[in-house]
Design a protein around this motif. Structure first.
Motif, PDB file in Angstrom:
ATOM      1  N   ARG A 170      11.456   3.341 -64.571  1.00  0.00           N
ATOM      2  CA  ARG A 170      10.474   2.626 -63.746  1.00  0.00           C
ATOM      3  C   ARG A 170      10.675   2.915 -62.258  1.00  0.00           C
ATOM      4  NH1 ARG A 170      10.892  -1.234 -67.996  1.00  0.00           N
ATOM      5  NH2 ARG A 170      12.613  -2.351 -66.996  1.00  0.00           N
ATOM      6  N   LYS A 171      11.922   3.218 -61.876  1.00  0.00           N
ATOM      7  CA  LYS A 171      12.182   3.604 -60.489  1.00  0.00           C
ATOM      8  C   LYS A 171      11.785   5.055 -60.234  1.00  0.00           C
ATOM      9  CE  LYS A 171      16.203   0.579 -59.707  1.00  0.00           C
ATOM     10  NZ  LYS A 171      17.672   0.574 -59.437  1.00  0.00           N
ATOM     11  N   LEU A 172      11.988   5.898 -61.246  1.00  0.00           N
ATOM     12  CA  LEU A 172      11.745   7.336 -61.089  1.00  0.00           C
ATOM     13  C   LEU A 172      11.015   7.874 -62.316  1.00  0.00           C
ATOM     14  CD1 LEU A 172      12.576   9.720 -59.083  1.00  0.00           C
ATOM     15  CD2 LEU A 172      14.338  10.233 -60.769  1.00  0.00           C
ATOM     16  N   PRO A 173       9.727   7.580 -62.444  1.00  0.00           N
ATOM     17  CA  PRO A 173       8.994   8.011 -63.648  1.00  0.00           C
ATOM     18  C   PRO A 173       8.952   9.517 -63.852  1.00  0.00           C
ATOM     19  CG  PRO A 173       7.509   7.073 -61.973  1.00  0.00           C
ATOM     20  CD  PRO A 173       8.894   6.770 -61.536  1.00  0.00           C
ATOM     21  N   GLN A 174       9.130  10.301 -62.765  1.00  0.00           N
ATOM     22  CA  GLN A 174       9.111  11.759 -62.901  1.00  0.00           C
ATOM     23  C   GLN A 174      10.166  12.273 -63.865  1.00  0.00           C
ATOM     24  OE1 GLN A 174       9.224   9.980 -60.053  1.00  0.00           O
ATOM     25  NE2 GLN A 174       8.627  11.214 -58.281  1.00  0.00           N
ATOM     26  N   VAL A 175      11.221  11.480 -64.064  1.00  0.00           N
ATOM     27  CA  VAL A 175      12.298  11.929 -64.941  1.00  0.00           C
ATOM     28  C   VAL A 175      11.801  12.115 -66.373  1.00  0.00           C
ATOM     29  CG1 VAL A 175      13.194   9.675 -65.687  1.00  0.00           C
ATOM     30  CG2 VAL A 175      14.770  11.587 -65.376  1.00  0.00           C
ATOM     31  N   LEU A 176      10.710  11.464 -66.726  1.00  0.00           N
ATOM     32  CA  LEU A 176      10.174  11.564 -68.094  1.00  0.00           C
ATOM     33  C   LEU A 176       9.673  12.963 -68.438  1.00  0.00           C
ATOM     34  CD1 LEU A 176       8.217   8.198 -68.514  1.00  0.00           C
ATOM     35  CD2 LEU A 176      10.282   8.907 -69.747  1.00  0.00           C
ATOM     36  N   VAL A 177       9.366  13.773 -67.428  1.00  0.00           N
ATOM     37  CA  VAL A 177       8.877  15.127 -67.708  1.00  0.00           C
ATOM     38  C   VAL A 177       9.944  16.183 -67.383  1.00  0.00           C
ATOM     39  CG1 VAL A 177       6.440  14.572 -67.449  1.00  0.00           C
ATOM     40  CG2 VAL A 177       7.756  15.217 -65.433  1.00  0.00           C
ATOM     41  N   VAL A 226      26.497   5.721 -64.807  1.00  0.00           N
ATOM     42  CA  VAL A 226      25.297   4.916 -65.063  1.00  0.00           C
ATOM     43  C   VAL A 226      24.948   4.090 -63.822  1.00  0.00           C
ATOM     44  CG1 VAL A 226      24.372   2.974 -66.388  1.00  0.00           C
ATOM     45  CG2 VAL A 226      25.591   4.816 -67.553  1.00  0.00           C
ATOM     46  N   LYS A 227      25.952   3.487 -63.197  1.00  0.00           N
ATOM     47  CA  LYS A 227      25.717   2.670 -62.004  1.00  0.00           C
ATOM     48  C   LYS A 227      25.187   3.524 -60.852  1.00  0.00           C
ATOM     49  CE  LYS A 227      27.977  -0.422 -58.702  1.00  0.00           C
ATOM     50  NZ  LYS A 227      29.266  -1.034 -58.266  1.00  0.00           N
ATOM     51  N   ILE A 228      25.806   4.677 -60.623  1.00  0.00           N
ATOM     52  CA  ILE A 228      25.397   5.562 -59.527  1.00  0.00           C
ATOM     53  C   ILE A 228      23.952   6.006 -59.700  1.00  0.00           C
ATOM     54  CG2 ILE A 228      25.737   7.881 -58.556  1.00  0.00           C
ATOM     55  CD1 ILE A 228      28.775   7.454 -59.122  1.00  0.00           C
ATOM     56  N   LEU A 229      23.618   6.454 -60.906  1.00  0.00           N
ATOM     57  CA  LEU A 229      22.272   6.974 -61.151  1.00  0.00           C
ATOM     58  C   LEU A 229      21.233   5.849 -61.218  1.00  0.00           C
ATOM     59  CD1 LEU A 229      23.073   9.793 -63.711  1.00  0.00           C
ATOM     60  CD2 LEU A 229      22.618  10.002 -61.271  1.00  0.00           C
ATOM     61  N   SER A 230      21.656   4.669 -61.620  1.00  0.00           N
ATOM     62  CA  SER A 230      20.729   3.533 -61.642  1.00  0.00           C
ATOM     63  C   SER A 230      20.350   3.122 -60.226  1.00  0.00           C
ATOM     64  CB  SER A 230      21.356   2.349 -62.385  1.00  0.00           C
ATOM     65  OG  SER A 230      21.547   2.655 -63.749  1.00  0.00           O
ATOM     66  N   LEU A 231      21.331   3.200 -59.302  1.00  0.00           N
ATOM     67  CA  LEU A 231      21.072   2.828 -57.910  1.00  0.00           C
ATOM     68  C   LEU A 231      20.401   3.948 -57.130  1.00  0.00           C
ATOM     69  CD1 LEU A 231      24.404   0.938 -57.080  1.00  0.00           C
ATOM     70  CD2 LEU A 231      22.151  -0.063 -57.484  1.00  0.00           C
ATOM     71  N   SER A 232      20.707   5.203 -57.506  1.00  0.00           N
ATOM     72  CA  SER A 232      20.128   6.365 -56.800  1.00  0.00           C
ATOM     73  C   SER A 232      19.579   7.354 -57.816  1.00  0.00           C
ATOM     74  CB  SER A 232      21.195   7.037 -55.924  1.00  0.00           C
ATOM     75  OG  SER A 232      21.732   6.134 -54.989  1.00  0.00           O
ATOM     76  N   PRO A 233      18.523   6.968 -58.553  1.00  0.00           N
ATOM     77  CA  PRO A 233      18.020   7.822 -59.637  1.00  0.00           C
ATOM     78  C   PRO A 233      17.494   9.173 -59.177  1.00  0.00           C
ATOM     79  CG  PRO A 233      16.524   5.994 -59.207  1.00  0.00           C
ATOM     80  CD  PRO A 233      17.770   5.711 -58.440  1.00  0.00           C
ATOM     81  N   SER A 234      17.068   9.281 -57.922  1.00  0.00           N
ATOM     82  CA  SER A 234      16.513  10.561 -57.456  1.00  0.00           C
ATOM     83  C   SER A 234      17.558  11.677 -57.456  1.00  0.00           C
ATOM     84  CB  SER A 234      15.889  10.415 -56.070  1.00  0.00           C
ATOM     85  OG  SER A 234      16.798   9.873 -55.157  1.00  0.00           O
ATOM     86  N   LEU A 235      18.850  11.323 -57.590  1.00  0.00           N
ATOM     87  CA  LEU A 235      19.880  12.353 -57.724  1.00  0.00           C
ATOM     88  C   LEU A 235      19.607  13.240 -58.941  1.00  0.00           C
ATOM     89  CD1 LEU A 235      23.159  10.355 -56.950  1.00  0.00           C
ATOM     90  CD2 LEU A 235      22.291  12.310 -55.663  1.00  0.00           C
TER      91      LEU A 235
END
Length: 383
Positions: free
Chosen positions: A101-108, A133-142
């Protein structure tokens, strides 16, 4: 006429079949929320992507429509594979959907090619699965940044700045924001600007790990703000220099001037404001609303002179409901009984919760037994 009827039936039969198939598919997807029921009843109104984002990922309708403009798919295989990948690599289903939901682009994205290398990199550096999991949840654009061109070189830059890999890991656990700052166009030149005025690497590292957005500032503006902070008399060797720099970088010139005006309404001169800012740079980062609430309470309700804030600018950063109101009321009750001197209020405000209870409330149990009850009632209201 009969030929015309047969032709019309042949034309509409596929459309009916497709509609029924489409409805059958979505009627068997469990909605994320009961509030989406009205949307599920008319799936043909929206694209497959929109319906998937709503029913499988919990997007509100408007956000699903917006996300579908840059996240488009016609079958569930790819997005399902991304969700499955995340769940197989330490994420719970809830965490995976929150990230999406934070980074929907990840779905493709391609899990094995785009996502896996980043997870393997973090793990190789010593981060636990929970940390990742914590790092990527807070900064998903990584997940969508280049590993070779962004994440690895920036990690190494930060490690060299901080001085050890162990402390770098600790800093990134606290905030992975620095890994998102562009190394060549922003971070390196801005770090060089700080070094030019003799800010130690330890202080630069503190700013980078606590307020990484400071380094995303345009290099020219960053340099101007560094010179302005230096011109205000801040010592580059002290941490207050970089905190003051963060304050300047975090707001526009008009916003700065507006905050000055708020303080001036309470009787502060511009010189006094700058002195308070020099003592405690966070003084200028308090919201206008909070400044007004605290000043109104201190001056109009407690009878303090506004100059009290100049002596202790830290007071504006304290919680109004949990610290300022309950402790001032206890102080007022103690003062009415002649049990406390006026200057003691500063110590009372700075004390930890345990220290305050031991040194103030508990010591006054015999003389003012109602104090503890008063204090606990005010804290309960704040919660």
């Amino acid at each position: 006429m009969s030929n015309l009827i047969r032709k019309t039936v042949r034309q509409i039969r596929p459309a009916i079949r497709n509609s029924l198939t489409h409805h059958f598919y979505f009627s068997h997807i469990r909605p994320f929320s009961s509030s989406l029921a009205s949307i599920d009843q008319t799936p043909n109104q929206h694209s497959f992507t929109v319906n998937y984002l709503i029913n499988s990922c919990g997007f509100p309708l408007e956000k699903a429509i917006t996300a579908s403009k840059y996240t488009n798919f016609e079958t569930p295989e790819k997005p399902d594979s991304v969700i499955e990948f995340l769940c197989n690599h330490g994420f719970t289903k809830t965490q995976a959907l929150n990230l999406i939901r934070k980074l929907p682009q990840v779905l493709v994205s391609k899990p094995d090619k785009t996502l896996l290398p980043k997870l393997e990199f973090f793990t190789s550096k010593g981060f636990s699965s929970t940390d990742v999991v914590k790092i990527l949840s807070l900064s998903p654009s990584l997940l969508l940044r280049s590993l070779d061109n962004q994440i690895i070189p920036t990690f190494e830059f930060i490690k060299n700045l901080i001085g050890s890999e162990e402390r770098t890991l600790s800093a990134i656990k606290h905030s992975a924001g620095p890994l998102l700052v562009d190394l060549d166009s922003r971070m390196t030149p801005n770090v060089d600007t700080l070094r030019e005025v003799d800010v130690p690497d330890a202080k630069i590292a503190f700013l980078l790990t606590s307020q990484p957005r400071t380094f995303t500032t345009n290099c020219e503006r960053f340099r101007q703000n560094v010179e302005e902070v230096k011109g205000m008399g801040f010592n580059p060797l002290r941490v207050t220099f970089v905190v003051a720099l963060y304050a300047l970088n975090s707001m526009s010139k008009p916003a700065w001037k507006k905050k000055i005006q708020v303080y001036r309404k309470w009787g502060f001169s511009e010189d006094e404001i700058l002195v308070a800012f020099g003592k405690y740079p966070w003084f200028m980062m308090v919201s206008e609303d909070k400044i007004t609430r605290i000043m109104d309470f201190l001056v109009n309700k407690m009878g303090f002179d506004s100059s009290f804030v100049l002596k202790m600018p830290l007071v504006l950063s304290l919680s109004f409901e949990k610290r300022i109101v309950p402790r001032f009321l206890v102080y007022q009750a103690l003062q009415a009984k002649g049990l406390v001197k006026k200057r003691n209020i500063i110590k009372m405000l700075k004390s930890t919760e345990m220290g305050f209870l031991q040194e103030v409330v508990n010591l006054a149990k015999e003389e003012a037994p109602e104090l503890l009850k008063l204090y606990e009632e005010k804290l309960a209201l704040a919660r």
